[in-house]
Design a protein around this motif. Structure first.
Motif, PDB file in Angstrom:
ATOM      1  N   ARG A 165      -6.112  11.841  -2.645  1.00  0.00           N
ATOM      2  CA  ARG A 165      -6.747  10.613  -2.351  1.00  0.00           C
ATOM      3  C   ARG A 165      -5.592   9.630  -2.060  1.00  0.00           C
ATOM      4  O   ARG A 165      -5.718   8.981  -0.789  1.00  0.00           O
ATOM      5  CB  ARG A 165      -7.483   9.832  -3.768  1.00  0.00           C
ATOM      6  N   ALA A 166      -4.523   9.711  -2.530  1.00  0.00           N
ATOM      7  CA  ALA A 166      -3.371   8.916  -2.247  1.00  0.00           C
ATOM      8  C   ALA A 166      -2.740   9.383  -0.841  1.00  0.00           C
ATOM      9  O   ALA A 166      -2.234   8.625  -0.120  1.00  0.00           O
ATOM     10  CB  ALA A 166      -2.118   9.004  -3.213  1.00  0.00           C
ATOM     11  N   ARG A 212       1.050  -1.161  -0.071  1.00  0.00           N
ATOM     12  CA  ARG A 212      -0.020   0.053  -0.012  1.00  0.00           C
ATOM     13  C   ARG A 212       0.877   1.179   0.009  1.00  0.00           C
ATOM     14  O   ARG A 212       0.728   2.238  -0.564  1.00  0.00           O
ATOM     15  CB  ARG A 212      -0.856  -0.109   1.194  1.00  0.00           C
ATOM     16  N   ASP A 255       2.249   1.829  -3.460  1.00  0.00           N
ATOM     17  CA  ASP A 255       1.295   2.155  -4.516  1.00  0.00           C
ATOM     18  C   ASP A 255       1.028   3.724  -4.324  1.00  0.00           C
ATOM     19  O   ASP A 255       0.859   4.376  -5.117  1.00  0.00           O
ATOM     20  CB  ASP A 255       0.179   1.186  -4.340  1.00  0.00           C
ATOM     21  N   ASP A 256       0.724   3.988  -3.081  1.00  0.00           N
ATOM     22  CA  ASP A 256       0.254   5.429  -2.611  1.00  0.00           C
ATOM     23  C   ASP A 256       1.623   6.192  -3.014  1.00  0.00           C
ATOM     24  O   ASP A 256       1.342   7.500  -3.645  1.00  0.00           O
ATOM     25  CB  ASP A 256      -0.057   5.638  -1.250  1.00  0.00           C
ATOM     26  N   ASN A 301      -6.379  12.835  -7.148  1.00  0.00           N
ATOM     27  CA  ASN A 301      -5.697  11.832  -7.100  1.00  0.00           C
ATOM     28  C   ASN A 301      -4.590  11.853  -5.971  1.00  0.00           C
ATOM     29  O   ASN A 301      -4.304  10.740  -5.364  1.00  0.00           O
ATOM     30  CB  ASN A 301      -4.925  11.044  -8.307  1.00  0.00           C
ATOM     31  N   ASN A 326       1.167  11.529 -10.406  1.00  0.00           N
ATOM     32  CA  ASN A 326       0.230  12.325 -10.653  1.00  0.00           C
ATOM     33  C   ASN A 326       0.644  14.021 -10.565  1.00  0.00           C
ATOM     34  O   ASN A 326       0.603  14.690 -11.282  1.00  0.00           O
ATOM     35  CB  ASN A 326      -0.993  12.401  -9.546  1.00  0.00           C
ATOM     36  N   SER A 359       1.573   6.713  -6.876  1.00  0.00           N
ATOM     37  CA  SER A 359       0.328   7.390  -7.315  1.00  0.00           C
ATOM     38  C   SER A 359       0.674   8.990  -7.190  1.00  0.00           C
ATOM     39  O   SER A 359       0.552   9.670  -8.276  1.00  0.00           O
ATOM     40  CB  SER A 359      -0.830   7.037  -6.916  1.00  0.00           C
ATOM     41  N   MET A 360       1.094   9.215  -5.851  1.00  0.00           N
ATOM     42  CA  MET A 360       1.341  10.819  -5.885  1.00  0.00           C
ATOM     43  C   MET A 360       2.493  11.283  -6.821  1.00  0.00           C
ATOM     44  O   MET A 360       2.244  12.168  -7.302  1.00  0.00           O
ATOM     45  CB  MET A 360       1.769  10.822  -4.377  1.00  0.00           C
ATOM     46  N   SER A 391      -4.950   7.911   1.497  1.00  0.00           N
ATOM     47  CA  SER A 391      -4.653   6.595   1.894  1.00  0.00           C
ATOM     48  C   SER A 391      -3.495   6.474   2.778  1.00  0.00           C
ATOM     49  O   SER A 391      -3.230   5.441   3.552  1.00  0.00           O
ATOM     50  CB  SER A 391      -4.437   5.771   0.565  1.00  0.00           C
ATOM     51  N   LEU A 392      -2.272   7.321   2.632  1.00  0.00           N
ATOM     52  CA  LEU A 392      -1.121   7.346   3.344  1.00  0.00           C
ATOM     53  C   LEU A 392      -1.438   7.436   4.981  1.00  0.00           C
ATOM     54  O   LEU A 392      -0.983   6.762   5.813  1.00  0.00           O
ATOM     55  CB  LEU A 392      -0.110   8.311   2.795  1.00  0.00           C
TER      56      LEU A 392
END
Length: 141
Positions: A70-71, A21, A24-25, A67, A32, A28-29, A74-75
């Motif tokens: 959201r990431a 996780r 991935d986060d 995004n 983006n 993604s950050m 999530s973190l």
């Protein structure tokens, strides 16, 4: 790695999930953010009019910013999960607290036992005196 080998499979799986996780986060950050930087340069000319291209770039930057948010959320959730994991699996400190409480309760138990034995001895002496008094009194007749 030797640390995780001694863990049960469920905990090891949980730690792998946390690691996955996290990667991935962060990925993604980063992706983006890089795209937002590319879009803000505004170098790519297309067949679309400049106004339409600007609107599209703005929309895409908003989507990418969302995004990133959201990431980030999530973190934050991941950090909370890891803290909870560490608290629930902090056995040395839990064992230390249990040991301290056990010592405290043993001390209290010893104090109570001592008080009860003193009370028992006092009552036995008083009852002996009462018994002597009864047998030597004229009420016994």
């Amino acid at each position: 790695m030797s640390n995780t080998r001694s863990l049960p499979q469920s905990k090891e799986a949980l730690l792998k999930s946390y690691t996955s996780r996290l990667k991935d986060d962060v990925k993604s950050m980063l992706e983006n953010f890089e795209e937002i930087v590319k879009l803000s340069k505004g170098e790519n000319e297309t067949q679309l009019s400049r106004m339409t291209q600007c609107e599209q770039d703005t929309y895409e930057m908003h989507v990418r910013a969302n995004n990133i948010v959201r990431a980030g959320e999530s973190l934050m959730k991941l950090v909370s999960d890891i803290k909870q994991y560490l608290i629930l699996n902090d056995f040395p400190s839990v064992n230390e607290a249990i040991t301290q409480n056990s010592k405290l309760f043993r001390t209290k138990q010893a104090e109570c036992d001592q008080k009860l034995m003193t009370l028992r001895d006092d009552m036995a002496a008083d009852l002996y005196d009462l018994e002597e008094e009864y047998f030597t009194s004229f009420y016994k007749q």
